[in-house]
Structure formats: structure tokens, C-alpha cells
Design an enzyme around this catalytic site. Structure first.
Site, PDB file in Angstrom:
ATOM      1  N   ASN A 165       0.290  -0.870   0.040  1.00 40.07           N
ATOM      2  CA  ASN A 165      -0.506   0.029   0.094  1.00 40.07           C
ATOM      3  C   ASN A 165       1.041   1.330   0.096  1.00 40.07           C
ATOM      4  O   ASN A 165       1.246   1.664   1.023  1.00 40.07           O
ATOM      5  CB  ASN A 165      -1.192   0.200   1.894  1.00 40.07           C
ATOM      6  CG  ASN A 165      -1.606   1.339   1.164  1.00 40.07           C
ATOM      7  OD1 ASN A 165      -1.934   2.011   0.469  1.00 40.07           O
ATOM      8  ND2 ASN A 165      -2.657   0.849   1.973  1.00 40.07           N
ATOM      9  N   ARG A 210      -2.398  -1.407  -3.626  1.00 34.40           N
ATOM     10  CA  ARG A 210      -2.943  -0.618  -3.646  1.00 34.40           C
ATOM     11  C   ARG A 210      -3.470  -0.174  -4.685  1.00 34.40           C
ATOM     12  O   ARG A 210      -2.310   1.078  -5.111  1.00 34.40           O
ATOM     13  CB  ARG A 210      -3.569  -0.153  -2.503  1.00 34.40           C
ATOM     14  CG  ARG A 210      -4.823   0.914  -2.654  1.00 34.40           C
ATOM     15  CD  ARG A 210      -4.398   2.449  -1.068  1.00 34.40           C
ATOM     16  NE  ARG A 210      -5.480   3.187  -1.267  1.00 34.40           N
ATOM     17  CZ  ARG A 210      -4.977   4.277  -0.467  1.00 34.40           C
ATOM     18  NH1 ARG A 210      -3.838   4.808  -0.474  1.00 34.40           N
ATOM     19  NH2 ARG A 210      -6.187   5.375  -0.873  1.00 34.40           N
ATOM     20  N   HIS A 268     -11.152   5.509  -1.829  1.00 33.50           N
ATOM     21  CA  HIS A 268     -11.491   4.277  -0.280  1.00 33.50           C
ATOM     22  C   HIS A 268     -12.196   3.390  -0.589  1.00 33.50           C
ATOM     23  O   HIS A 268     -12.959   2.977   0.291  1.00 33.50           O
ATOM     24  CB  HIS A 268     -11.894   5.932   0.847  1.00 33.50           C
ATOM     25  CG  HIS A 268     -10.963   6.996   1.312  1.00 33.50           C
ATOM     26  ND1 HIS A 268     -11.795   7.773   1.078  1.00 33.50           N
ATOM     27  CD2 HIS A 268     -10.049   7.389   1.491  1.00 33.50           C
ATOM     28  CE1 HIS A 268     -10.285   9.036   1.636  1.00 33.50           C
ATOM     29  NE2 HIS A 268      -8.972   8.226   1.276  1.00 33.50           N
ATOM     30  N   ARG A 321      -5.813  18.995   1.756  1.00 30.49           N
ATOM     31  CA  ARG A 321      -6.441  19.082   0.200  1.00 30.49           C
ATOM     32  C   ARG A 321      -8.042  19.903   0.654  1.00 30.49           C
ATOM     33  O   ARG A 321      -8.677  19.747   1.975  1.00 30.49           O
ATOM     34  CB  ARG A 321      -7.541  17.843  -0.206  1.00 30.49           C
ATOM     35  CG  ARG A 321      -6.038  17.108  -0.703  1.00 30.49           C
ATOM     36  CD  ARG A 321      -6.044  15.824  -0.788  1.00 30.49           C
ATOM     37  NE  ARG A 321      -6.007  14.574  -0.886  1.00 30.49           N
ATOM     38  CZ  ARG A 321      -5.905  13.620  -0.360  1.00 30.49           C
ATOM     39  NH1 ARG A 321      -6.969  13.201  -1.571  1.00 30.49           N
ATOM     40  NH2 ARG A 321      -6.012  12.379   0.944  1.00 30.49           N
ATOM     41  N   GLU A 354      -7.764  -2.398   4.768  1.00 27.21           N
ATOM     42  CA  GLU A 354      -7.649  -1.745   3.125  1.00 27.21           C
ATOM     43  C   GLU A 354      -6.337  -2.846   2.788  1.00 27.21           C
ATOM     44  O   GLU A 354      -6.701  -3.654   1.520  1.00 27.21           O
ATOM     45  CB  GLU A 354      -6.755  -0.743   2.631  1.00 27.21           C
ATOM     46  CG  GLU A 354      -8.140   0.194   3.418  1.00 27.21           C
ATOM     47  CD  GLU A 354      -7.244   1.466   2.551  1.00 27.21           C
ATOM     48  OE1 GLU A 354      -7.892   2.898   2.685  1.00 27.21           O
ATOM     49  OE2 GLU A 354      -6.250   1.939   3.506  1.00 27.21           O
TER      50      GLU A 354
END
Length: 400
Positions: A9, A93, A181, A241, A379
Site C-alpha cells: 500500500n 492498492r 477509498h 486538500r 485495506e
């Protein structure tokens, strides 16, 4: 020998990995770690399946200047410590799969070239996601690698949730709401089915709140709408962000302040969000600990926008049966959870203050119109499961 799946990841300044031992139809974590602080204060930390520390090493910045160098260091460490373990595949990922990839895919030259075209859509992530793939293909070209996409979970949205109010030809060219996500939402939705099946198939909003943040509306466990869209800039404000922004602001910055598109992009991705609002930090922990009014404003802004997004998603669902917090902030910041639910009290959500501070999973108080949960995301495990399923399908096809 023990067969295992390696999960990578990777981001712009860190690379996480987990090694899962294949035990029949199950996956057991045997190693976990990664490189952080790439290019600045790099370090390698690795633990075994029980959490015991195996490696904790600091590097000089010049030793690990970029993600490629970090991947080489990780590969070297793994080669020396795998013992009798055989890695049968690597799952990655990959943030953006565009309109092309709706499910995990075995990576070859053509797939890699196509994924490179999505770098402008996710400049913070996509390049970092792909670099370890290239390194491993150079060192182990025989090793199957699988790309698992954060956008896949949102494919199949209703058309109302998939479009912008722009000329139709742009949608046909790929300018649409992709959402991100997805690996996190997929895992959390699965866990909710296990621990609260009575609401998991109903109307659920999941808030993935970390350095990157978004919310997703699910019905019958499937994504119906999400706050991120064409890029990972949209939606709620994040660590650095901006979140949702009047596009006229971008035009103003270019036309009247003379900023270049690259300068505007850097501002929106790296200098905005909680950092921009506070002028202090992108870390919620630091902002909550500060007595500066700018820090208080940033936290209040974040919580209000998350609550507003949840309310909008509840409209899509026609109501709300459960609200779920996940990811770093969602899992570990009781004060943020308290403020968000307070802003949703008009909808009948009631938080148990005792439960919120005690580390339990279910947080709603008696009389709440919707259940409230904290479910840690994973994840990496989701990627490992997808990788194993794809290998099984390939093997089944070969046998047929």
C-alpha cells in the site's frame, strides 16, 4: 514451504506492507511494516503477526530519497527475512482505475501503461502506487502482481450519482464521479454485515476520516454515492486538500492572481484543508490540543462539513439506519465524533458519551434513530482477499 501473499500500500511519502500466510481459505498476517518519512526522515519498522517488533531502523534522508529506493530497501529486507515462506503474488492498492477497471486485475505491460494515464487524476497517489509495481517487475518478473482499485467499489452507481452537470460528451470521455477509498468502504461494509446484520443491508453512511477523508452512502451494502468524485480533491476538507470548492475560485486564481495551473494544483492538494484553514497543522491531534482560534476554526469547519455531507447522503438513501466512523481520525478522535454527531442531532442521532470515550464499537445512546459505530478499516486485508480470489479464478480457468 508456506505460501503467502504480499500486500503493498504505497503513497508519496510512505509504503506500507503486510504479508499474509495462506491457510486454506483464510489469510493470517505474519509480517507488517513499512517505510515512512521517505525523502526526509526515512525509517523502516516491521512487526510480526503478534505485534512483536522485528526491525526499527532509521536512515539518512539521502539513503531513501524516493519511493523507488524505499521499495528496494523493503525488498532487500524481505528477501533476507522470509525464511521458508514463498510469496505467490503481490497485491497493490491503486487509487484510480478510471472507467476501464471495475475489479482487480493481473498487471501486465498493457495494464501498467493504462494505469499511468490516470496519474493526472490522482497526482498525490497514483504515481506512488505504480512505482513499487515497476520495481518488483524488474526484480521478480515472474511474480504475479494484482492491482486493486479504490474506485472499483463505486462502479455501478446510479446515473444521478455518476454525472456532473457538464456537456454529455465529457462524461463519455471519462469526466465523471469515480469516488475513492473503495477498499476501505468494502472492508467496513463486510464487517458491518458480521457485527450488525440487522442494519448492514439498510441505509448506511460510512465516514472514512483520515488525512484523506470522504463519506459513502450504501444501500444493501453497495455504494450509492460518495463525496469524492473525479479526483480525490472533492468532498469534505482533508489534511492538506481543500475538499469541495467553487470552480470559480480556480478561474480567479489563474486569471486574476496569475497563478499557473501547476501552482493552483499544488495549493489545492498540499496547502489547503486543515493546514490551510489553521495555518498551523494538518494533524487533528495538534489542532485539538492548540488554544489558537485558527485551530478551533479548522476543527469546527471540518466537523460541520462532514455532518453536512452525511445529511446530503441521507437524502440519497431516503433516511439513515446506521452511521459508521472509520480510518485514523474516525477511529481515534472521540471529540471529532462527538461534534459531528452533535451537528446531526436534528436527525435524531444520539451519541453515548460514555461509549464514545471507552473504545467500544457501538456508540449510539438509547433512543437514537440510527445506530452509530466505530469500525477499524483494513485495506490491506481486503487487497489480500481480492488477490487470492483472482489467483483462484486464474487457476480454475487454467484447469478448465
Amino acid at each position: 514451504m508456506r505460501d503467502s501473499i504480499l500486500v503493498v500500500n504505497a503513497g508519496s511519502s510512505s509504503i506500507k506492507f503486510k504479508l499474509y500466510r495462506i491457510e486454506g481459505a483464510d489469510l493470517a498476517p505474519s509480517l507488517s511494516g513499512g517505510m515512512s518519512g521517505i525523502g526526509s526522515t526515512p525509517s523502516l519498522k516491521v512487526t510480526d503477526g503478534s505485534g512483536a517488533l522485528l526491525e526499527d531502523r532509521r536512515f539518512e534522508a539521502g539513503e531513501v530519497p524516493d519511493a523507488s529506493a524505499a521499495q528496494h530497501h523493503l525488498a532487500d529486507w524481505l528477501l533476507h527475512h522470509l525464511g521458508d515462506t514463498t510469496v505467490v503474488a503481490v497485491g497493490h492498492r491503486v487509487v484510480h482505475g478510471g472507467a476501464d477497471f471495475a475489479e482487480p486485475v493481473l498487471i501486465d505491460d498493457a495494464v501498467l501503461r493504462r494505469l499511468e494515464t490516470f496519474i493526472p487524476l490522482a497526482p498525490l497517489h497514483q504515481l506512488g502506487n505504480l512505482d513499487p509495481i515497476r520495481v518488483l517487475r524488474q526484480r521478480r518478473p515472474d511474480l504475479p502482481q494484482v492491482a486493486c482499485f479504490d474506485t472499483s467499489f463505486h462502479r455501478g452507481h446510479p446515473e444521478l450519482s455518476d454525472r456532473f452537470a457538464l456537456p454529455r460528451f465529457l462524461h463519455d470521455e471519462g469526466v465523471r464521479r469515480y469516488g475513492f477509498h473503495g477498499l476501505s468502504y468494502e472492508y467496513v461494509a463486510g464487517r458491518l454485515r458480521e457485527i450488525a446484520p440487522e442494519v448492514a443491508s439498510g441505509r448506511v453512511v460510512i465516514a472514512h476520516l483520515g488525512s484523506g477523508a470522504s463519506l459513502c452512502a450504501l444501500k444493501e451494502g453497495r455504494s450509492q454515492e460518495t463525496t469524492m468524485s473525479f479526483t480525490a480533491l472533492d468532498g469534505v476538507p482533508m489534511g492538506t486538500r481543500c475538499g469541495a470548492l467553487d470552480p470559480g475560485v480556480v478561474l480567479h486564481l489563474i486569471e486574476h492572481r496569475g497563478m499557473t495551473p501547476a501552482e493552483v494544483g499544488h495549493m489545492l492538494y498540499y496547502e489547503s484543508g486543515l493546514l490551510g484553514l489553521s495555518g498551523l497543522s494538518n494533524d487533528v491531534r495538534a489542532l485539538l490540543a492548540s488554544d489558537r482560534p485558527e485551530a478551533a476554526l479548522a476543527v469546527a469547519f471540518f466537523c460541520r462539513r462532514v455532518a453536512q455531507a452525511a445529511a446530503a447522503l441521507a437524502v440519497t438513501l431516503g433516511g439513515l439506519d446506521a452511521f459508521v466512523f472509520t480510518a485514523g481520525i474516525g477511529e481515534n478522535a472521540p471529540e471529532i465524533r462527538r461534534r459531528i454527531i452533535a451537528d446531526l442531532s436534528w436527525a435524531g442521532l444520539i451519541l453515548s458519551n460514555d461509549a464514545n470515550g471507552s473504545g467500544v464499537a457501538r456508540l449510539d445512546a438509547s433512543g437514537s434513530r440510527a445506530q452509530i459505530w466505530v469500525i477499524p478499516t483494513d485495506e490491506e486485508l481486503m487487497i489480500a482477499k481480492h488477490t487470492m480470489r483472482l489467483l483462484d479464478r486464474i487457476a480454475s480457468g487454467a484447469r478448465a
